[in-house]
Design a protein around this motif. Structure first.
Motif, PDB file in Angstrom:
ATOM      1  N   THR A 255      18.248   5.145  -9.697  1.00 23.44           N
ATOM      2  CA  THR A 255      17.133   5.758 -10.394  1.00 23.44           C
ATOM      3  C   THR A 255      15.870   5.578  -9.557  1.00 23.44           C
ATOM      4  OG1 THR A 255      16.575   3.716 -11.505  1.00 23.44           O
ATOM      5  CG2 THR A 255      18.153   5.157 -12.611  1.00 23.44           C
ATOM      6  N   ALA A 256      14.847   6.322  -9.921  1.00 24.13           N
ATOM      7  CA  ALA A 256      13.573   6.225  -9.214  1.00 24.13           C
ATOM      8  C   ALA A 256      13.092   4.775  -9.195  1.00 24.13           C
ATOM      9  CB  ALA A 256      12.545   7.116  -9.897  1.00 24.13           C
ATOM     10  N   GLU A 257      13.220   4.157 -10.347  1.00 29.32           N
ATOM     11  CA  GLU A 257      12.744   2.790 -10.474  1.00 29.32           C
ATOM     12  C   GLU A 257      13.471   1.857  -9.515  1.00 29.32           C
ATOM     13  OE1 GLU A 257      12.499   2.263 -14.605  1.00 29.32           O
ATOM     14  OE2 GLU A 257      11.905   0.160 -14.444  1.00 29.32           O
ATOM     15  N   GLU A 258      14.790   2.022  -9.436  1.00 25.20           N
ATOM     16  CA  GLU A 258      15.574   1.149  -8.543  1.00 25.20           C
ATOM     17  C   GLU A 258      15.180   1.355  -7.090  1.00 25.20           C
ATOM     18  OE1 GLU A 258      19.497   1.185 -11.422  1.00 25.20           O
ATOM     19  OE2 GLU A 258      19.551   2.283  -9.532  1.00 25.20           O
ATOM     20  N   ILE A 259      14.982   2.612  -6.729  1.00 21.26           N
ATOM     21  CA  ILE A 259      14.652   2.894  -5.334  1.00 21.26           C
ATOM     22  C   ILE A 259      13.299   2.288  -4.978  1.00 21.26           C
ATOM     23  CG2 ILE A 259      14.159   4.734  -3.674  1.00 21.26           C
ATOM     24  CD1 ILE A 259      16.867   5.324  -4.371  1.00 21.26           C
ATOM     25  N   VAL A 260      12.337   2.422  -5.881  1.00 23.09           N
ATOM     26  CA  VAL A 260      10.994   1.952  -5.557  1.00 23.09           C
ATOM     27  C   VAL A 260      10.896   0.435  -5.632  1.00 23.09           C
ATOM     28  CG1 VAL A 260       8.588   1.995  -6.294  1.00 23.09           C
ATOM     29  CG2 VAL A 260       9.912   4.105  -6.222  1.00 23.09           C
ATOM     30  N   THR A 261      11.568  -0.147  -6.613  1.00 27.63           N
ATOM     31  CA  THR A 261      11.404  -1.591  -6.752  1.00 27.63           C
ATOM     32  C   THR A 261      12.359  -2.383  -5.872  1.00 27.63           C
ATOM     33  OG1 THR A 261      12.853  -1.551  -8.659  1.00 27.63           O
ATOM     34  CG2 THR A 261      10.504  -1.474  -9.094  1.00 27.63           C
ATOM     35  N   LYS A 269      12.192   1.427   2.448  1.00 28.69           N
ATOM     36  CA  LYS A 269      10.909   0.780   2.185  1.00 28.69           C
ATOM     37  C   LYS A 269       9.776   1.615   2.763  1.00 28.69           C
ATOM     38  CE  LYS A 269      11.030  -3.842   1.864  1.00 28.69           C
ATOM     39  NZ  LYS A 269      11.367  -5.107   2.520  1.00 28.69           N
ATOM     40  N   GLU A 270      10.014   2.121   3.974  1.00 25.89           N
ATOM     41  CA  GLU A 270       9.022   2.956   4.629  1.00 25.89           C
ATOM     42  C   GLU A 270       8.725   4.205   3.782  1.00 25.89           C
ATOM     43  OE1 GLU A 270       6.317   3.419   7.584  1.00 25.89           O
ATOM     44  OE2 GLU A 270       7.619   1.714   7.130  1.00 25.89           O
ATOM     45  N   PHE A 271       9.799   4.740   3.214  1.00 23.79           N
ATOM     46  CA  PHE A 271       9.667   5.933   2.376  1.00 23.79           C
ATOM     47  C   PHE A 271       8.792   5.670   1.163  1.00 23.79           C
ATOM     48  CE2 PHE A 271      13.130   8.777   3.834  1.00 23.79           C
ATOM     49  CZ  PHE A 271      12.463   9.959   3.604  1.00 23.79           C
ATOM     50  N   VAL A 272       9.034   4.523   0.524  1.00 25.70           N
ATOM     51  CA  VAL A 272       8.393   4.291  -0.769  1.00 25.70           C
ATOM     52  C   VAL A 272       7.078   3.521  -0.633  1.00 25.70           C
ATOM     53  CG1 VAL A 272      10.622   4.276  -1.937  1.00 25.70           C
ATOM     54  CG2 VAL A 272       9.639   2.125  -1.180  1.00 25.70           C
ATOM     55  N   ARG A 273       6.702   3.246   0.616  1.00 23.64           N
ATOM     56  CA  ARG A 273       5.553   2.389   0.838  1.00 23.64           C
ATOM     57  C   ARG A 273       4.292   2.910   0.142  1.00 23.64           C
ATOM     58  NH1 ARG A 273       3.523   1.983   6.781  1.00 23.64           N
ATOM     59  NH2 ARG A 273       2.822   3.997   6.055  1.00 23.64           N
ATOM     60  N   ASP A 274       4.063   4.199   0.297  1.00 25.85           N
ATOM     61  CA  ASP A 274       2.797   4.745  -0.191  1.00 25.85           C
ATOM     62  C   ASP A 274       2.832   5.143  -1.654  1.00 25.85           C
ATOM     63  OD1 ASP A 274       1.697   4.390   2.257  1.00 25.85           O
ATOM     64  OD2 ASP A 274       2.392   6.346   2.994  1.00 25.85           O
ATOM     65  N   ILE A 275       3.952   4.849  -2.289  1.00 25.80           N
ATOM     66  CA  ILE A 275       4.071   5.276  -3.682  1.00 25.80           C
ATOM     67  C   ILE A 275       3.458   4.232  -4.601  1.00 25.80           C
ATOM     68  CG2 ILE A 275       5.858   5.178  -5.451  1.00 25.80           C
ATOM     69  CD1 ILE A 275       5.236   7.946  -4.434  1.00 25.80           C
ATOM     70  N   SER A 276       2.629   4.682  -5.510  1.00 27.57           N
ATOM     71  CA  SER A 276       2.076   3.765  -6.486  1.00 27.57           C
ATOM     72  C   SER A 276       3.160   3.464  -7.521  1.00 27.57           C
ATOM     73  CB  SER A 276       0.862   4.424  -7.137  1.00 27.57           C
ATOM     74  OG  SER A 276       0.705   3.939  -8.434  1.00 27.57           O
ATOM     75  N   LYS A 277       3.401   2.174  -7.744  1.00 28.98           N
ATOM     76  CA  LYS A 277       4.515   1.803  -8.629  1.00 28.98           C
ATOM     77  C   LYS A 277       4.311   2.303 -10.046  1.00 28.98           C
ATOM     78  CE  LYS A 277       6.530  -1.990  -6.208  1.00 28.98           C
ATOM     79  NZ  LYS A 277       6.058  -3.302  -5.748  1.00 28.98           N
TER      80      LYS A 277
END
Ligand SMILES: Nc1ncnc2c1ncn2[C@@H]1O[C@H](COP(=O)(O)OP(=O)(O)O)[C@@H](O)[C@H]1O
Ligand SMILES: [Mg+2]
Lengths: 400, 298
Positions: A255-261, A269-277
């Motif tokens: 899920t989105a949550e799993e990928i980001v957290t 990690k590089e992909f999700v770095r700029d994403i606001s949690k």
């Protein structure tokens, strides 16, 4: 809580491989190829590896997003699902049938009734007008013009293009052309929609608009969608499930949550770095259990005692079922005791703010900011699950 | 020490060998060539008479023929519809010039040959071009052959044409077909290969059979390029007119040949001028047929 039954699986892909080149099947029998890097395979054999042991499942009515940098194999993967690309090895089961075993006639029938596709550069026929473009899939099946135009016209209405039926694609803006592309896929009323970076060529503003429209449309039509993008925001917005590809392999899915957290490695990690949690995390992940709640049957005096002993000046009142009925603050309880009410029920503030467990934190920030009391978190049935406070929201913003 | 190796006579042997092949073909495939001959004539002769206002033979009704003014009228109308007013005016002027110079009948004979050759070239070249676009192997084989055909001096085609068909109109048409066909094959191939890959993918993804893909998507989208190929094909056919008159084709070419043979410079020059005028007319009209589609599409 309702028991979730196991979802029906519409697409099941297992150990899919693709090598571009003339000798792909034979090469995959050689062990070294399975572990060699893309560059090594290219250098030694002249073959390009585009899919490496790809496996995933998509449940009926869900949106599966595949994300990755350019060249990571996304287009190859999505094209394998309707066999625009022939995989070198593996299994693709759609509704339980292995489509890689289909002969030419079967695959054409499959494309005509089960699977629609939307392309990055729209792929419209420049010599046909909008309505004939939308009706193309019906035309090749031999449907009469009157009938297919009727269907196409209904779909065009749905995507807001009814007054453009007789225009040609070149007369339309990019966003409108892609609406035609989506309408063309919907005209066949397929169970599955493949979308290969459908919004990548559009301006950011139009792109967001199209994403919103897709979400609305999807709520109506409930297709099973495989959506390709290289834009994480888009992936998080649209995807029920997200897979991240690199060099032909899926390196993480969830899920989105799993990928980001919990990014699986540095690439993710590089992909999700700029994403606001806060854009990904749901309220449920930061809620706390209230220290105490008041049962509706309890008297104001009991309530006062509980609140005092727990040091609370604000608390929630629930029914026996756990359903949230409202909130009480200390002043209300004290006056209820004075007035001699029998139950706490009569004194409560029924319109206290509450949010659903699935709400994105981002969306509750304004509410929480102007509230100086905790906000109740409930599930779909109104059952109180927990509460969120300003401080926990602030700390989740700070940590992202 | 070494003799110049011309005495080995390899060239001579080779040419004898080829003579042998041609003889063999002529003898063994005679019925085939007779059939081709009959077919070409059945197309060409009535067309020629039709354009020249004479009654047609070959079982056509007596009344079916075009008086000269109708030929001009129809051509100008076509020019006007496809290429617009200016080209229509140009066509009128050129036609009247041809008539005034006494070249009209010759021009019609030339037109008939050109038209027949082009039709045959399309009937053969279009499928070859399509096949070449679908198969890389076919493309690889046909490319050098087409190169050779285009660099071969056009005179060379006359020899086998005469061997196979004798003197007359048919060898002239066949030599013209062979000379004019390469650009048509090439441009058909190119046109189909140039069709946007995603559009082809879309057509397949929505369940087209390969025939539907060809007729509903690839050919319509390749049409401007194919039209350019047909245009070039016609131009090259016109360029063969003079050469073909050496082996029996009638028309403007004969005027040029006679001009040379009798040292009548003026006559030859007028014949040449007639060919140029025909070329300009046909070029402008066929070009705009391709263009009008193109401007609509992009
Ligand atoms: N038809 C093809 N022939 C050879 N290599 C290809 C072909 N199509 C794609 N590739 C290669 O396969 C890899 C994956 O490409 P693709 O699936 O288009 O990636 P993406 O859509 O993620 O950008 C790339 O290295 C690309 O160069
Ligand atoms: Mg791609």
């Amino acid at each position: 809580m309702a028991v979730e039954s196991a979802p029906d699986i519409r697409i099941s892909v297992r150990n899919l491989w693709k090598l571009f080149g003339n000798n792909d099947k034979a090469l995959l029998q050689e062990d070294w190829v399975k572990t060699a890097s893309k560059a090594e395979i290219q250098e030694k054999t002249g073959h390009v590896i585009a899919m490496r042991e790809v496996s995933f499942e998509v449940a009926v009515g869900k949106v599966f997003v595949v994300m990755g940098l350019s060249g990571s194999g996304k287009s190859t993967l999505v094209r394998a699902l309707n066999r625009l690309v022939e995989p070198s090895d593996g299994i693709i089961e759609i509704d339980g049938e292995d489509i890689l075993q289909y002969d030419n006639e079967q695959i054409i029938a499959f494309r005509r009734k089960k699977i629609g596709m939307v392309f990055q550069h729209y792929g419209l026929l420049p010599h046909k007008n909008v309505i004939d473009n939308v009706a193309y899939g019906l035309e090749v099946q031999g449907m009469e013009q009157l009938e297919r135009h009727k269907i196409a016209s209904e779909i065009l209405d749905k995507v807001g293009l009814s007054s453009w039926e007789y225009s040609y694609p070149y007369q339309l803006s990019g966003g409108m052309q892609q609406r035609v592309g989506i309408a063309r896929a919907l005209a066949l009323d397929p169970e599955i929609m493949l979308m290969d970076e459908p919004f990548s060529g559009l301006d950011p503003l139009i792109r967001r608009e199209m994403q919103d429209e897709l979400i609305t449309l999807q709520a109506q039509v409930q297709k099973t969608i495989v959506f390709i993008t290289h834009d994480l925001d888009e992936a998080l917005k649209l995807g029920d499930h997200i897979a991240i590809m690199r060099d032909g392999a899926i390196i993480q899915q969830g899920t989105a949550e799993e990928i980001v957290t919990k990014p699986a490695d540095g690439y993710v990690k590089e992909f999700v770095r700029d994403i606001s949690k806060t854009k990904v995390l749901k309220v449920g992940s930061i809620m706390k259990k209230p220290k105490a709640t008041i049962q509706e049957s309890q008297s104001p005096a009991e309530a006062l005692q509980i609140m005092k002993s727990e040091g609370l000046d604000y608390t929630f009142v629930v029914a026996e079922t756990g359903e949230l009925l409202g909130a009480l603050n200390l002043a209300q309880v004290e006056s209820a005791v004075e007035k001699g009410f029998e139950t706490s029920n009569r004194a409560i503030n029924k319109s206290c703010p509450r949010v659903l467990k699935y709400t994105l934190i981002d969306d509750v920030i304004p509410l929480v900011a102007k509230q100086n009391t905790p906000v109740a978190v409930v599930n779909d049935h109104g059952i109180l699950l927990g509460e969120i406070e300003q401080s926990s929201v602030l700390s989740s913003i700070a940590s992202s | 020490m070494f003799d110049f190796p011309k005495n080995l006579e390899i060239g001579y042997q080779l040419s004898r060998l080829m003579d042998g092949w041609v003889d063999w073909v002529v003898i063994n495939f005679d019925p085939l060539f007779r059939a081709i001959n009959a077919g070409v004539l059945a197309l060409l002769v009535p067309l020629e008479k039709f354009l020249m206002g004479e009654p047609l033979s070959y079982g056509w009704p007596q009344w079916l023929s075009m008086p000269w003014w109708l030929v001009i009228g129809v051509t100008v109308y076509i020019a006007w519809r496809t290429a617009g007013r200016n080209i229509a005016i140009l066509t009128t002027v050129l036609f009247l010039l041809l008539a005034i110079l006494g070249l009209f009948d010759f021009a019609m004979q030339t037109l008939a040959i050109t038209f027949t050759a082009t039709l045959i070239a399309i009937a053969i070249g279009l499928p070859i071009g399509i096949f070449g676009a679908k198969s890389d192997k076919m493309d690889a084989i046909s490319r050098p052959i087409l190169d050779a055909m285009q660099t071969m001096p056009s005179f060379v085609y006359l020899v086998p044409a005469i061997m196979l068909f004798g003197l007359g109109k048919t060898p002239a048409v066949m030599a013209t077909v062979i000379y004019a066909i390469p650009p048509l094959i090439r441009l058909t191939n190119l046109g189909i290969r140039q069709v946007d890959k995603e559009v082809v993918e879309a057509a397949i993804a929505f369940g087209s059979t390969s025939r539907q893909l060809l007729t509903k998507v690839q050919l319509p989208m390749a049409k401007p390029t194919i039209m350019a190929g047909i245009n070039q094909c016609i131009m090259m056919a016109l360029a063969m007119v003079v050469i073909c008159s050496m082996i029996g084709a009638k028309g403007l070419g004969i005027e040029v040949m006679n001009g040379i043979a009798r040292l009548e410079v003026g006559r030859g020059f007028l014949g040449g001028l007639g060919i140029v005028m025909m070329a300009i007319m046909i070029d402008r009209i066929t070009q705009s047929v391709g263009k009008s589609r193109e401007s609509k599409v992009t």
